[in-house]
Motif scaffolding. Structure first.
Motif, mmCIF file in Angstrom:
data_model
loop_
_atom_site.group_PDB
_atom_site.id
_atom_site.type_symbol
_atom_site.label_atom_id
_atom_site.label_comp_id
_atom_site.label_asym_id
_atom_site.label_seq_id
_atom_site.Cartn_x
_atom_site.Cartn_y
_atom_site.Cartn_z
ATOM 1 N N ILE B 4 30.807 46.866 30.539
ATOM 2 C CA ILE B 4 31.740 47.486 30.929
ATOM 3 C C ILE B 4 32.816 46.762 31.832
ATOM 4 C CG2 ILE B 4 30.361 49.843 31.821
ATOM 5 C CD1 ILE B 4 29.765 48.459 34.375
ATOM 6 N N THR B 5 33.991 47.514 31.984
ATOM 7 C CA THR B 5 34.974 46.882 32.598
ATOM 8 C C THR B 5 35.273 47.315 34.034
ATOM 9 O OG1 THR B 5 36.239 46.843 30.623
ATOM 10 C CG2 THR B 5 37.569 46.475 32.569
ATOM 11 N N ILE B 6 35.214 46.380 35.115
ATOM 12 C CA ILE B 6 35.532 46.956 36.146
ATOM 13 C C ILE B 6 36.859 46.302 36.754
ATOM 14 C CG2 ILE B 6 34.568 46.536 38.914
ATOM 15 C CD1 ILE B 6 32.244 45.706 37.793
ATOM 16 N N PRO B 7 37.744 47.190 37.169
ATOM 17 C CA PRO B 7 39.008 46.801 37.580
ATOM 18 C C PRO B 7 39.082 46.487 39.190
ATOM 19 C CG PRO B 7 38.758 49.293 37.851
ATOM 20 C CD PRO B 7 37.456 48.807 37.340
ATOM 21 N N ILE B 8 39.502 45.294 39.583
ATOM 22 C CA ILE B 8 39.600 44.810 40.770
ATOM 23 C C ILE B 8 41.133 44.937 41.219
ATOM 24 C CG2 ILE B 8 39.174 43.221 42.667
ATOM 25 C CD1 ILE B 8 36.584 43.625 41.691
ATOM 26 N N GLY B 27 25.785 44.160 33.077
ATOM 27 C CA GLY B 27 24.517 44.098 33.859
ATOM 28 C C GLY B 27 25.423 43.732 35.355
ATOM 29 N N GLU B 28 24.842 42.418 35.761
ATOM 30 C CA GLU B 28 25.350 42.153 37.128
ATOM 31 C C GLU B 28 26.212 40.635 37.122
ATOM 32 O OE1 GLU B 28 24.677 44.202 40.680
ATOM 33 O OE2 GLU B 28 25.154 42.098 40.793
ATOM 34 N N VAL B 341 28.461 39.943 40.025
ATOM 35 C CA VAL B 341 29.622 40.727 40.442
ATOM 36 C C VAL B 341 29.600 40.857 41.945
ATOM 37 C CG1 VAL B 341 30.139 43.199 40.592
ATOM 38 C CG2 VAL B 341 29.391 42.403 38.545
#
Lengths: 313, 360, 159
Positions: B4-8, B27-28, B341
């Motif tokens: 997945i793509t996490i936007p920060i 995952g992490e 993460v």
């Protein structure tokens, strides 16, 4: 069913030790907690009415959900959390008297107190979004790390007291004195387990603000979020009452009012322990918690049980 | 597990300024990241071409909030070289005093932010409470807590009388006590060390290749500090140590910055005790002759470089600014590779980003 | 454990006179045809005018042989006759390599494979001045917004 029974039941559900009583306790808990943390950090802390004001303000806010969320599930989960804590409190003796009691109610209460964790996880799934999903996943991982040590720690008082009923465990300590003097390790493990259960600093990993924004509850706002806050505070209060009965149980005086004061003071001791631990440490990483839970806490809990069994012989 | 793509960012509780990291996560674990800058690009270099030299002092102060004095100092030094002006000793010392106070301010603010991002609110509260002492000192000196407007072309516009000097020394003693306490906490608090050790490692080779500067470079073993390496006043007459470490992780950077703060307090004391007498500035003309100058200064985050080209008019033909945060931003995709993460917040806080500086 | 003061990397001890007395003569000896002019610039800077074709090799020589790896930044500006690129190095004192790109041939070889830290500096010059760095892996927009469709902001035709 006689009218008196129904009346008694209603009083138990809604007034004492039910909803109204727990609401006031949750309010007091939040205020004491925030004040202790503030004073430790060279700040002043909120005025006494702040928790109520926050709740009222949240109720007045707009309740937005991402498109595609099943509203009924999203609203039902905090209600289920709240309801499970409300039910659990019926079996926990407050100042020496429990509304209901039967052999084995400790197991029921432990189960009811773990329902909110499941609801929290589901809340992340239901509302969707990256942060909610990840926060929910982490909360489940965290659950597996603290729940086993917590349950082992709480079996100790049961074995010592010779019963799986909380009322009996508390009463047993009338004769023997506070349980925590005999099993201090178990008490510590129970506190750590409670911190994990309540997702407080340093174990607020699922809702770490700097990583997960707000975890499962990222998309919640307005009334539903207010319900979540209330549910979490009520769960905290019931957890604290459980610990007081299991480790600091027994009636110190034979006067109901003094008993009540004694009970309140003992609960406050645990609140200070919780607040103090949230001030003193940096947040753990989820793998550090899993390590801690399985390699340190669970074995220590088993050690404590062995010691208790040894004493019993 | 699914990727997945996490936007920060650009808005995130972790970031103080808008910048975007798109993390590719499985995952992490973070597999890769994409960095996007430019959210606060204001075109300062372009604007400078249409402002007079005096107006640019005001403009350049606003490149960054927390290292504003360093920017005006570097710019004024460049223009003074173009014009052939020499700032009197007292003015140079006062400039350096504010530079060091700014360094202390920046490092204390950063310590609080790092702690908060790790969930350690207590250290955040204490560091920011002690930061108030520095802010009060800077306000006494210049009239402003964060934006000082102390530099003019030719020197500084403020001066200290004997009573103010003694008062500042007393406050400095108080600050020194608090800074030593902060140093103790950082050195001995185990949960802080557990969260920062081994995270975000930059090897010395990588630091050299990416031309990293400042505390991040020094934490990776590169012994570079412009205050010592450039033989200019007042640092050439003052006694201080350059702190380096060889681990290259966030823990090393934390140690380096905290120990640098202690050194800066020592430097402030030396400056206040040895303040030379005399004027604080010389008069400058409005026009600079044709010519070019390159100046460098050690900002709290590292080397700041300015290039100014004059064409004989009241406005420069070119002003070029390069801030230290740009050198650390380019290393972030490397540092974020294969990091958990949960450690992303620690890595991002560890490099002390100042996005407004980087974007200009 | 407190910070240690010894540096482990082979970053040389800075000597303010090294640039003038050792590095520039070494460059002049190694690249006699590509170096066109040497002069001083305030503050502590030596400027060496270099040919466009020779820049890449000179940078490689600086970094790998003469051990001057620290590139502070690359300045670009439009002057009469073309775009002036200044590569600012630092080694105790400053060394600037200057190239002049004619307006009809705004192209030069990239140095990012020798100095990875130059990537952002080159990208900024691409978008601000319209120069092409041949061989740059990732010449995407850095500071300008994605939907910017005007001419490069630091070129004179704007004003």
């Amino acid at each position: 069913m006689a009218f008196g029974d129904v009346g008694a039941a209603l009083v138990a559900w809604f007034l004492y030790p039910g909803f109204l009583f727990l609401f006031v306790c949750a309010w007091a808990f939040e205020w004491f907690d925030r004040s202790t943390i503030a004073r430790s950090q060279a700040r002043v802390g909120p005025p006494w009415f702040q928790p109520l004001a926050d709740l009222i303000k949240l109720f007045a806010k707009e309740d937005l959900m991402p498109a595609g969320t099943k509203e009924i599930l999203a609203a039902g989960l905090p209600m289920l959390s709240l309801a499970s804590s409300l039910t659990a409190v019926l079996y926990v003796p407050i100042a020496g008297r429990a509304a209901l009691s039967f052999e084995g109610d400790l197991i029921v209460v432990l189960f009811l107190l773990s329902l909110p964790a499941l609801c929290y996880f589901l809340a992340g799934r239901v509302t969707g979004g990256v942060y909610s999903l990840l926060g929910g996943n982490r909360s489940l991982l965290q659950y597996f790390s603290y729940e086993v040590p917590f349950m082992i720690a709480l079996s100790g008082p049961a074995i010592l007291g010779g019963s799986w009923s909380i009322a009996q465990i508390a009463q047993h300590q009338d004769a023997t004195g506070w349980g925590l003097l005999v099993q201090p390790l178990g008490f510590l493990l129970a506190i750590v387990g409670l911190i994990g259960k309540l997702k407080r600093d340093p174990l607020d990993i699922p809702k770490a603000k700097s990583e997960m924004v707000a975890g499962s509850l990222t998309e919640y706002s307005g009334r539903k979020l207010a319900l979540w806050h209330l549910a979490m505070n009520v769960q905290a209060v019931v957890g604290i009452f459980l610990l007081v009965n299991a480790f600091m149980g027994g009636q110190s005086f034979h006067h109901p009012l003094l008993n009540g004061v004694g009970f309140a003071l003992r609960s406050l001791l645990i609140v200070f322990a919780l607040s103090g631990s949230s001030v003193l440490y940096a947040r753990l990483r989820i793998d550090q918690l899993a390590n801690l839970g399985w390699r340190v806490l669970a074995p220590l809990g088993l050690l404590q049980i062995l010691v208790i069994l040894g004493i019993g012989r | 597990m699914r990727r997945i793509t996490i936007p920060i960012g650009p808005q995130h509780p972790l970031l103080k300024e808008p910048v975007s990291f798109l993390l590719d996560v499985e995952g992490e674990q973070v597999l890769d990241s994409v960095l996007r800058l430019g959210y606060v690009h204001r075109g300062i270099e372009r604007l400078a071409q249409e402002r007079s030299y005096v107006q640019i002092v005001h403009l350049v102060e606003r490149v960054c909030g927390i290292c504003s004095h360093v920017h005006t100092t570097t710019y004024c030094k460049a223009v003074e070289s173009l014009m052939g002006l020499e700032v009197p000793e007292r003015g140079v010392y006062l400039r350096a005093l504010l530079c060091e106070l700014e360094r202390i301010h920046s490092h204390m603010l950063w310590l609080g932010v790092l702690a908060m991002n790790m969930g350690f609110d207590t250290v955040f509260m204490y560091a920011w409470r002690d930061r108030e002492i520095v802010l009060d000192m800077m306000e006494d000196l210049s009239g402003g807590r964060v934006s000082h407007a102390v530099n003019i072309i030719g020197g500084v516009r403020i001066d200290l009388d004997e009573e103010q000097r003694k008062d500042m020394l007393a406050r400095l003693a108080q600050l020194e006590q608090q800074v030593h306490r902060a140093k103790d906490v950082v050195e001995h608090e185990r949960s802080l060390r557990a969260r920062t050790e081994g995270i975000g490692i930059l090897t010395p080779e990588q630091a050299k290749q990416y031309c990293v500067v400042g505390p991040v470079a020094r934490a990776s073993g590169l012994d570079m500090d412009l205050r010592r390496d450039m033989p200019h006043l007042p640092y050439s007459e003052l006694d201080f140590e350059v702190i380096t470490h060889d681990a290259g992780d966030v823990w090393a950077r934390t140690l380096v910055r905290v120990l640098e703060t202690v050194e800066s307090v020592r430097l402030c004391r030396q400056i206040l005790e040895n303040l030379p007498d005399g004027p604080v500035s010389v008069r400058a003309k409005r026009r600079a002759p044709e010519g070019e100058a390159v100046t460098r200064t050690e900002a709290p985050r590292g080397e700041v470089i300015y290039y100014v080209r004059g064409d004989g008019s009241e406005s420069p033909a070119r002003l070029k600014i390069r801030t230290p945060t740009l050198t650390t931003l380019i290393t972030l995709p490397e540092q974020l590779r294969n990091v958990a993460v949960a450690d992303v917040s620690v890595v991002l806080s560890g490099v002390d980003l100042c996005i407004a500086c980087a974007d200009r | 454990m407190t910070a240690r003061r010894d540096s482990a990397v082979d970053l040389p001890h800075y000597d303010a006179s090294a640039i003038e007395q050792q590095v520039v003569p070494a460059l002049q000896e190694a690249f006699p045809d590509d170096i066109e002019d040497v002069r001083a610039m305030p503050v502590d800077e030596t400027v060496v005018m270099v040919s466009v074709a020779g820049l890449r090799e000179i940078v490689g020589h600086l970094v790998e042989v003469l051990n001057v790896p620290h590139l502070s930044t690359i300045t670009g500006q439009e002057v009469d006759g073309g775009v002036d690129l200044l590569y600012h190095f630092w080694h105790g004192s400053g060394l600037t390599l200057r190239v002049l790109l004619p307006l009809d041939a705004l192209e030069i070889a990239t140095v990012t494979d020798i100095i990875p830290g130059a990537a952002f500096y080159e990208r900024e010059i691409v978008e601000m001045l319209g120069v092409t760095f041949v061989g740059h892996q990732d010449p995407l927009r850095l500071f300008l917004p994605d939907d910017w469709d005007g001419p490069p902001p630091l070129r004179k035709e704007r004003s």
